[in-house]
Every structure is written in C-alpha cells, then in structure tokens.
Design a protein around this motif. Structure first.
Motif, mmCIF file in Angstrom:
data_model
loop_
_atom_site.group_PDB
_atom_site.id
_atom_site.type_symbol
_atom_site.label_atom_id
_atom_site.label_comp_id
_atom_site.label_asym_id
_atom_site.label_seq_id
_atom_site.Cartn_x
_atom_site.Cartn_y
_atom_site.Cartn_z
ATOM 1 N N LEU A 174 0.859 -1.155 -0.009
ATOM 2 C CA LEU A 174 0.005 -0.054 -0.097
ATOM 3 C C LEU A 174 0.902 1.256 0.009
ATOM 4 O O LEU A 174 0.547 2.361 -0.693
ATOM 5 N N SER A 181 2.246 6.555 -6.560
ATOM 6 C CA SER A 181 1.065 7.387 -7.400
ATOM 7 C C SER A 181 1.220 8.761 -7.106
ATOM 8 O O SER A 181 1.243 9.713 -7.950
ATOM 9 N N ASP A 395 3.529 7.195 -18.072
ATOM 10 C CA ASP A 395 3.193 7.092 -16.654
ATOM 11 C C ASP A 395 4.215 6.286 -16.140
ATOM 12 O O ASP A 395 4.200 4.951 -15.870
ATOM 13 N N TYR A 398 4.045 3.993 -13.241
ATOM 14 C CA TYR A 398 2.901 2.784 -12.872
ATOM 15 C C TYR A 398 3.656 1.247 -12.688
ATOM 16 O O TYR A 398 2.832 0.659 -11.710
ATOM 17 N N VAL A 401 3.544 1.315 -8.978
ATOM 18 C CA VAL A 401 2.105 1.248 -8.580
ATOM 19 C C VAL A 401 1.770 -0.025 -8.590
ATOM 20 O O VAL A 401 1.035 -0.464 -7.994
ATOM 21 N N ALA A 402 1.885 -0.598 -9.798
ATOM 22 C CA ALA A 402 1.338 -2.219 -10.084
ATOM 23 C C ALA A 402 1.890 -2.962 -9.247
ATOM 24 O O ALA A 402 1.382 -4.035 -8.563
ATOM 25 N N PHE A 405 0.228 -2.765 -5.947
ATOM 26 C CA PHE A 405 -1.167 -3.453 -6.042
ATOM 27 C C PHE A 405 -0.965 -5.038 -6.094
ATOM 28 O O PHE A 405 -1.634 -5.567 -5.072
ATOM 29 N N TRP A 406 -0.028 -5.457 -6.592
ATOM 30 C CA TRP A 406 0.071 -6.928 -6.589
ATOM 31 C C TRP A 406 0.523 -7.550 -5.279
ATOM 32 O O TRP A 406 0.320 -8.675 -4.907
ATOM 33 N N VAL A 408 -0.157 -5.996 -2.398
ATOM 34 C CA VAL A 408 -1.406 -6.163 -1.633
ATOM 35 C C VAL A 408 -2.241 -7.261 -1.954
ATOM 36 O O VAL A 408 -2.856 -7.789 -0.889
#
Lengths: 430, 271
Positions: A174, A181, A395, A398, A401-402, A405-406, A408
């Motif tokens: 997170l 981001s 971006d 990204y 960020v990705a 995400f993965w 999390v």
C-alpha cells in the motif's frame, strides 16, 4: 475475539513502552492525540485552501518528486527502527493513527462521492476550494499522514521478514502504491491525439495550450467500428405531461424475430442493416454511417393486427421513422450501440522503426515508453467515422504502483487464508 | 423470456420464503427443530440452484456474462448468499446465518421482481475485458459476506437489547469472521478494477464517484479490521460498525447511481 496470533495489537504490545503518564502529549498517543494531529494538519490545509481556492498541490518533476516523497518516508522508517522507544514516532505509526488517517482520507472524499468535482461542482465547494478536493492541501495532508503512518509501521516490522511477510506485503504494498502514485503524479502526461484516416503522421499533441512533441509518429490508416443490431422500444404518452415514457428495448433486431413490448407483439418482417431513407421508405444500402431499418407488424394481445410500417433511428442518411399503434403508444427504434471500435495505425517509433498495429478498447499499444489508448471517434458519423481519438499516456510511475497493487493482492490472499483457517479448524474457534 | 426469468426469480424467492417459515418454525417448535432446519436447508439450496441455472441460462442467452446491470448483480448476490452462508454454517456447525441469508436473498429478489430488468444483449466495448467477470464476482462475494456479517451483527445487537445484556466476544466472532472473509475480496475488487481501468482508459484511479464510494467502503472495513485489535473497543461497538458498514456498501452499489455525482461517472452503464 479472533483466535489468530499474533494480532497487530499484540505485536505492538510486545514493543509497547511505558511512557510517563500525565501530560496529553507525554503519555502514549492514542485516539485523542491521533485525532488532534489529524484535525490540526488537515484543518491547516483546508484553511490554506480556502484562502487560495485556485491553488492546488503540485509536486516538482521526477526525480525530485520521488526524493520528496520517499526520502522523508524512508528516513522515518529507519528512525523508527533506530529509536523504537521514541514517543512521537510510535504515536505517528500506531494503529489509532492508522485508523484516523484512513478515515480522514475517507471523510474528505465524501463531498466528491456526492457532488461532481471541477467546473460542475456546487458553488459552496468552489468558495471553499473543495471543487478539486483531491488536489487540495487538506487532502494532501491526510494522504501525507497515511503515508507517514504506513512508513513508520513498515519500519517497525521490516525485520525479521519471515515473521512479518504478510504484514509487509499488505502495508509495504500500500505504501509503495500510494507513494508512487503521489510521486509519479507530476510526471504523468496524458494527451489526446485526433487522427484522420489517411492523414499525415502525427507526432505533436497539445498539452495545456503548448505543443508537445512525442518521440514517435502515428498515422491512422483505417478506423473500424461495429455496432450491435438495434433494439425496439415502446413509447407511452404520459397523461399528465407532454412527454413520452420510453421503455427500454430488448431483442436485437433481425429478420424473423419477434418480441413483446407492453401488451403488443411485434414481428420483424424485413430488416436492413443499413438503410437510406428516400421519401419515407428505407432502401437497403452499403453506405457506411447509414442506420438500420426494420418493417414491423404489430398485433395486440388478442392477435388483432394493429398496423405495419417501417421504423428507423435517425442517421445521416435518413430521418427517424416510427410506428404509431394507438393514440398513446408508439414503436420506435433505438440507435445501435457500439460493439467494438479500433484504429489501424502505422507507427514510426523513436528508433525510426516502422510497424503497423491496432489500438482498440482494452487493447492499448505500447510505443517508445508511451501507451496509446483508443478513446473515442466521431460519434455523429458512427461507422462512417474517419476520425479516431487516441490518448497518449506516459506514466513512468505505473510499474511501481502496479507492483504495490500485486503485493497487496498477494498479502490479501494470505490474509484470506488466515481467515479461512477459522472455518477449517486450523485455528481455534471461540 | 422476461416472463420466464421472472417466474424463476419468483420461484427462488418463494422457496426462500418457505425456508424462512421453516426457520421460524424451528424456533417455535423445538421438538421439530432438526426436521425444520433440514427442510429450510433444502429450500435454500433449491432456490440457489434455480438461480444458478437461471444465471447460466442468461449467460448463454445474452451471449455475455450477466453482470452488467444492477438487476443482474442482484441476482448474483442472491445466488452467492446461500452459497457462502450455507458453507460457513456447515463448517462452523451453526444456524446463525439462516435468517440474514433469507432476508437479504428475498429482499434483493423482490426488487428484481418489482423492477424487472430488460434482457439487453449489448455490452459496451470497455466491459469486453477478461477483468470483467473476476472484478464483478469478487465484489459480489465480498458484498455477500459483508451483508451476512451485517445481518448477524444486527441480530446479535437486537437479541442483546431484548435480553438487556451486552454482546460478548463470542457473539462478535461470526460477524467478524465474515468481515475478515469479505474484506480480502473487497480489496481484490478494488485492485482488479484499478488494473482493468489502467488497461482500458490509461488511468488506474481517477476518483470517479464509483471509485470514491469503493474507497469509502474499503476504508470503513479496513478501519473495522484494525479496531478489532484494539482492547478499548468492545464487541458492541464493533458489531455496530459492522451493522452500519453495510450501508456504505449499499451506497457504493446503488445509491451512487442516483446522486448528483453520477452525472460525471464513467460507471453509468451499471444502472
């Protein structure tokens, strides 16, 4: 309550230090302190915003934005490791602060969950500087508080990794996603490219009124759009007003199909996928952009024929045709909805390599560090559109960020496994 | 076809209403409890089977996953309630989820009966993605678990209020467990949506009204999860949060479509 061990609070308790009690700020920080800090920081941000409604938070460009975000956060994580007994660091990294910071972000986003943002925002939001709430100083303060809390929590439990893997995946993921981001927001470039079929290659886009040269050139060779067959609707005259209630259509039209709308049975006697309307009569055509037409017969519930005629949604090749079956009921055709649309393009990338590609919805094209997305087309022309609107997006943040995400997602799988243990008897039940 | 769909939904709702009556009978007639419980289970399974067949038939008939409209998501929700609820009941050897399952199931099916969906075969291009089905399914699983959590929490709070007692840790076990099962799926839904949005539109998060509501929902349950570990928070307070938290879920699912913010949402296809 839950027989899972060790709980975050229990782990926190292991490292809980006794602070001298008495003063508000000198005893261990709990909810009152967390709320006070959040109100102070966010309130200051909101006052600043109300004083400068047109000013929004803007970070410097990369790499400074990354240093600005992750530099202090990294330092805080290290400090928590080095000074585990520090009252302020423990307070800012505590569970009460985690809850207060997450709820602060949530509370600040409530106006945007109810009212539109930007120019369409209500007047009071404009006067308070809340018409761009997500770029406001108050919101930035809440996000900063959440990131600080996450960094301190990660710093505290970053070692030993095997024991804290799930915690680190969830909280570190997170932190990475939100932090990246924020840091990457100043490097994000989005620009619309309006391409014409057979036009010159385009490598320039307009961003905030200035021309921006892309490291590649794109030429639209063909724009293709497919539509679903149209549907029919029943419009009913509203007795109390001068308008018609239109019931949604259902069956996709084709010759030989029939359906019930209201109390009517409608049979499609003849169907043209594309029709040119001449003197009120649709004729089959190959012209792109021509709308479909259907000759329908209508009977009532008892099977009594009520009428027959053509229905056609307005297009560039003909006016709307509808069929009145009673003084209060009209059968009409809805314009066909888009099934797919895509742009066939020729690309010259930054290394002067030439290739052909297709850009579709959910099918972006990667070229020279940019992604090209199929955004829109000339909706009025429909299938005949010779214009395609793409969006070029750069971006660089990204991937980070990705990754967050993965992390999390992986941590959540692990968490789910732990929760499911209560069902399988792998952990004690109460 | 619409009439057939409504008949099946009506049959499922009827089956569950009878299951509710059997469950209520089990309370009133303790001597016949086992029989009535078994009957209630059979009726619940029968209703779920009808809905499962209906969803499969709709998938084939519409030539797309029946997950586009609010009515279609309500069908999934009603289908998943007994699937999750009966599984949890079977594993924990309890009947505590029976009434919440029936209440929410019949309520949502009744809405579908009162406001019938039209069977639209079209699917906008943005939804034609491999992310579509997993995104909706994980959200529905999550909403089902969180709905059941809310139902049990309300039941426990009402029972304690009636008896004049305070909820205990044991009372809060089941609602919290359901929340702990639902929250990871809520997270999957949120992040699958973000990954999908990046692929479709080039941005993973834009604070679109639907995304903002999704965040609000996630924030509420994330906070509830952390509060569980706080010694100062009593079971009663946590039960209240779980009971009221589901209102935020309903806001994200339905209310957002009727708010002024909806006019700028890219999620309007859901209505």
């Amino acid at each position: 309550m839950i027989a899972e061990s060790p709980t975050p609070r229990a782990i926190e308790a292991e490292h809980l230090h006794e602070y001298p009690s008495g003063g508000f700020w000198s005893s261990r920080w709990e909810y009152p302190q967390a709320v006070t800090i959040a109100i102070g920081l966010i309130g200051a941000g909101m006052i600043l915003q109300a004083m400068n409604p047109s000013v929004h938070v803007q970070l410097p460009h990369a790499p400074y934005s990354w240093l600005l975000v992750f530099g202090p956060l990294g330092a805080l994580a290290v400090m928590r490791r080095v000074w585990p007994e520090n009252l302020v660091l423990n307070g800012l990294g505590s569970i009460p602060m985690a809850i207060v910071s997450v709820l602060s972000v949530a509370v600040l986003s409530i106006p945007a969950a109810i009212w539109p943002q930007g120019e369409q925002a209500p007047g009071w939001a404009h006067s308070l500087g809340l018409h761009h709430v997500f770029a406001s100083f108050g919101f930035a303060a809440a996000i900063a508080l959440m990131l600080i809390n996450l960094a301190l929590a990660v710093g505290k439990r970053c070692w030993p990794i095997p024991r804290n893997t799930r915690f680190l995946l969830l909280h570190g993921g997170l932190l990475l996603a939100v932090g990246s981001s924020v840091a990457g927001s100043s490097s994000l470039i989005r620009a619309r490219m309006v391409l014409s079929e057979g036009g010159d290659p385009s490598s320039t886009v307009l961003i905030d009124g200035t021309n921006y040269h892309l490291p590649f050139a794109v030429r639209l060779t063909d724009f293709r759009k497919e539509s679903f067959p149209p549907t029919l609707s029943l419009a009913t005259r509203n007795p109390s007003a001068e308008y018609w209630d239109v019931s949604p259509g259902s069956v996709l039209m084709a010759e030989g199909k029939s359906e019930r709308l209201g109390g009517y049975r409608i049979d499609v006697e003849e169907y043209h996928r594309r029709a040119l309307v001449v003197a009120g009569i649709p004729r089959e055509t190959d012209l792109l952009g021509a709308g479909p037409a259907a000759r329908v017969s209508v009977t009532d519930a008892t099977g009594t024929p009520l009428g027959e005629g053509w229905v056609h949604a307005e297009s560039r090749y003909g006016e709307e045709l509808f069929l009145q079956v009673s003084p209060d009921h009209v059968i009409l055709m809805n314009p066909p909805r888009a099934r797919s649309y895509e742009s066939h393009v020729e690309v010259l990338d930054h290394q002067k390599r030439f290739f052909e590609a297709v850009v579709g919805v959910n099918q972006p094209l990667w070229v020279s560090g940019w992604y090209l997305y199929q955004l829109s087309y000339d909706a009025e022309a429909g299938e005949a559109s010779s214009i395609s609107i793409l969006e070029a997006v750069r971006d660089p943040a990204y991937p980070a960020v990705a990754t967050g995400f993965w992390m999390v997602i992986l941590g959540s799988c692990w968490f789910l496994w732990g929760a499911a243990a209560n069902l399988s008897g792998r952990e004690g039940r109460k | 076809m619409t009439a057939l769909v409504l008949s099946v939904i009506g049959a499922a709702a009827g089956s569950w209403t009878l299951a509710g009556a059997a469950t209520a009978g089990a309370f009133v007639l303790p001597a016949r409890r086992e029989l009535l419980d078994r009957l209630s289970t059979i009726l619940l399974i029968a209703g779920a089977a009808l809905l499962g067949i209906l969803l499969a038939a709709l998938w084939v008939h519409l030539d797309r996953a029946p997950m586009r409209t609010l009515g279609e998501t309500r069908l999934w929700y009603a289908f998943l309630l007994p699937v999750i609820g009966l599984f949890v009941e079977w594993r924990l050897k309890t009947r505590a989820l029976r009434l919440p399952m029936i209440f929410f199931g019949v309520l949502f099916l009744s809405i579908n009966l009162l406001r019938p969906d039209y069977l639209d075969k079209t699917l906008m291009p943005a939804l034609q993605s491999p992310w579509f089905v997993p995104h909706v399914v994980v959200y529905m699983v999550s909403y089902a678990a969180l709905g059941l959590s809310c139902g049990v929490a309300v039941w426990v709070l009402a029972g304690c209020w009636w008896k004049g007692t305070r909820p205990t840790d044991a009372d809060a076990f089941l609602p919290i467990l359901l929340m702990r099962l639902g929250l990871p799926f809520l997270t999957f839904g949120l992040l699958f949506g973000a990954l999908w949005a990046k692929e479709a539109w080039g941005h993973y998060w834009t604070w679109d009204p639907k995304e903002t509501w999704a965040f609000l929902t996630w924030a509420v349950y994330l906070s509830a999860l952390h509060l569980i570990h706080d010694k100062e928070f009593t079971p009663a307070r946590i039960l209240w949060i779980l009971a009221l938290g589901f209102l935020v879920v309903l806001g994200c699912w339905f209310l957002v479509n009727y708010l002024p913010a909806a006019q700028v949402s890219v999620h309007t296809y859901a209505t």
